[in-house]
Design a protein around this motif. Structure first.
Motif, PDB file in Angstrom:
ATOM      1  N   ASP A 102       6.647 -25.181  -1.111  1.00 57.83           N
ATOM      2  CA  ASP A 102       7.519 -24.017  -0.965  1.00 57.83           C
ATOM      3  C   ASP A 102       7.775 -23.645   0.486  1.00 57.83           C
ATOM      4  O   ASP A 102       8.791 -23.050   0.803  1.00 57.83           O
ATOM      5  CB  ASP A 102       6.906 -22.805  -1.677  1.00 57.83           C
ATOM      6  N   MET A 103       6.821 -23.936   1.367  1.00 56.23           N
ATOM      7  CA  MET A 103       6.967 -23.610   2.783  1.00 56.23           C
ATOM      8  C   MET A 103       7.179 -24.896   3.562  1.00 56.23           C
ATOM      9  O   MET A 103       6.572 -25.915   3.269  1.00 56.23           O
ATOM     10  CB  MET A 103       5.725 -22.891   3.294  1.00 56.23           C
ATOM     11  N   ILE A 104       8.032 -24.820   4.569  1.00 55.69           N
ATOM     12  CA  ILE A 104       8.392 -26.001   5.349  1.00 55.69           C
ATOM     13  C   ILE A 104       8.291 -25.662   6.831  1.00 55.69           C
ATOM     14  O   ILE A 104       8.716 -24.594   7.264  1.00 55.69           O
ATOM     15  CB  ILE A 104       9.826 -26.459   5.021  1.00 55.69           C
ATOM     16  N   ALA A 105       7.746 -26.594   7.590  1.00 60.50           N
ATOM     17  CA  ALA A 105       7.701 -26.470   9.050  1.00 60.50           C
ATOM     18  C   ALA A 105       8.086 -27.813   9.643  1.00 60.50           C
ATOM     19  O   ALA A 105       7.848 -28.859   9.042  1.00 60.50           O
ATOM     20  CB  ALA A 105       6.300 -26.071   9.508  1.00 60.50           C
ATOM     21  N   PHE A 106       8.675 -27.784  10.803  1.00 62.50           N
ATOM     22  CA  PHE A 106       9.068 -29.003  11.498  1.00 62.50           C
ATOM     23  C   PHE A 106       8.253 -29.115  12.780  1.00 62.50           C
ATOM     24  O   PHE A 106       8.069 -28.131  13.488  1.00 62.50           O
ATOM     25  CB  PHE A 106      10.560 -28.976  11.849  1.00 62.50           C
ATOM     26  N   GLU A 122      -0.563 -16.569   5.713  1.00 63.11           N
ATOM     27  CA  GLU A 122      -1.112 -15.227   5.480  1.00 63.11           C
ATOM     28  C   GLU A 122      -0.112 -14.150   5.917  1.00 63.11           C
ATOM     29  O   GLU A 122       0.056 -13.143   5.235  1.00 63.11           O
ATOM     30  CB  GLU A 122      -2.436 -15.059   6.223  1.00 63.11           C
ATOM     31  N   ALA A 123       0.569 -14.372   7.033  1.00 62.98           N
ATOM     32  CA  ALA A 123       1.579 -13.417   7.506  1.00 62.98           C
ATOM     33  C   ALA A 123       2.716 -13.294   6.496  1.00 62.98           C
ATOM     34  O   ALA A 123       3.204 -12.197   6.213  1.00 62.98           O
ATOM     35  CB  ALA A 123       2.120 -13.841   8.865  1.00 62.98           C
ATOM     36  N   MET A 124       3.129 -14.419   5.906  1.00 61.59           N
ATOM     37  CA  MET A 124       4.186 -14.387   4.886  1.00 61.59           C
ATOM     38  C   MET A 124       3.718 -13.625   3.648  1.00 61.59           C
ATOM     39  O   MET A 124       4.455 -12.822   3.089  1.00 61.59           O
ATOM     40  CB  MET A 124       4.607 -15.807   4.502  1.00 61.59           C
ATOM     41  N   LYS A 125       2.494 -13.888   3.249  1.00 62.48           N
ATOM     42  CA  LYS A 125       1.942 -13.237   2.064  1.00 62.48           C
ATOM     43  C   LYS A 125       1.815 -11.728   2.265  1.00 62.48           C
ATOM     44  O   LYS A 125       2.202 -10.937   1.406  1.00 62.48           O
ATOM     45  CB  LYS A 125       0.572 -13.848   1.755  1.00 62.48           C
ATOM     46  N   MET A 126       1.289 -11.319   3.400  1.00 63.94           N
ATOM     47  CA  MET A 126       1.055  -9.894   3.671  1.00 63.94           C
ATOM     48  C   MET A 126       2.360  -9.116   3.869  1.00 63.94           C
ATOM     49  O   MET A 126       2.458  -7.974   3.452  1.00 63.94           O
ATOM     50  CB  MET A 126       0.160  -9.732   4.904  1.00 63.94           C
ATOM     51  N   ILE A 183      10.524 -15.940   6.309  1.00 64.82           N
ATOM     52  CA  ILE A 183      10.471 -16.785   7.481  1.00 64.82           C
ATOM     53  C   ILE A 183       9.454 -16.193   8.467  1.00 64.82           C
ATOM     54  O   ILE A 183       9.437 -14.990   8.694  1.00 64.82           O
ATOM     55  CB  ILE A 183      11.842 -16.883   8.183  1.00 64.82           C
ATOM     56  N   VAL A 184       8.629 -17.050   9.042  1.00 60.84           N
ATOM     57  CA  VAL A 184       7.747 -16.639  10.134  1.00 60.84           C
ATOM     58  C   VAL A 184       7.933 -17.638  11.277  1.00 60.84           C
ATOM     59  O   VAL A 184       8.281 -18.784  11.067  1.00 60.84           O
ATOM     60  CB  VAL A 184       6.252 -16.579   9.719  1.00 60.84           C
ATOM     61  N   GLU A 185       7.712 -17.145  12.479  1.00 59.31           N
ATOM     62  CA  GLU A 185       7.808 -18.046  13.631  1.00 59.31           C
ATOM     63  C   GLU A 185       6.816 -17.656  14.678  1.00 59.31           C
ATOM     64  O   GLU A 185       6.308 -16.561  14.687  1.00 59.31           O
ATOM     65  CB  GLU A 185       9.216 -18.072  14.214  1.00 59.31           C
TER      66      GLU A 185
END
Length: 99
Positions: free
Chosen positions: A67-71, A88-92, A97-99
């Motif tokens: 479900d999550m993708i990073a390059f 964890e940042a996405m969940k909380m 999107i997180v960066e």
């Protein structure tokens, strides 16, 4: 050209995030990517002729199962807890999107 690729892939293998699928897109690195498939079943390789960064990322997107993708580029490296902190940042926060 591939001076740092080992450091980049090793930083992925060192991640503390346990649900990690690693897709290496070989568009000119020779046998380097194939060496890493021997280091774990969560690593897969896509071989293609050198078509550039966008084509390589699209090839990876076509076969990813998470479900999550990073390059990560061949000259990048991550701290061992990068994906754990980001997940964890996405969940909380409920962010997409997180960066």
């Amino acid at each position: 050209m591939f001076r740092y690729i080992h450091e980049a892939v090793d930083s992925l293998l060192a991640q503390t995030y346990s649900d990690l699928e690693i897709i290496l897109v070989d568009d000119g690195s020779g046998d380097i990517c194939d060496e890493y498939t021997k280091k774990g079943r969560r690593i897969s390789v896509i071989h293609q002729s050198n078509r550039g960064q966008s084509a390589a990322r699209n090839a990876g997107l076509d076969c990813c199962r998470r479900d999550m993708i990073a390059f990560l580029g061949p000259d990048d490296a991550l701290c061992a807890n990068t994906f754990s902190v980001m997940a964890e940042a996405m969940k909380m926060s409920g962010a997409d999107i997180v960066e």
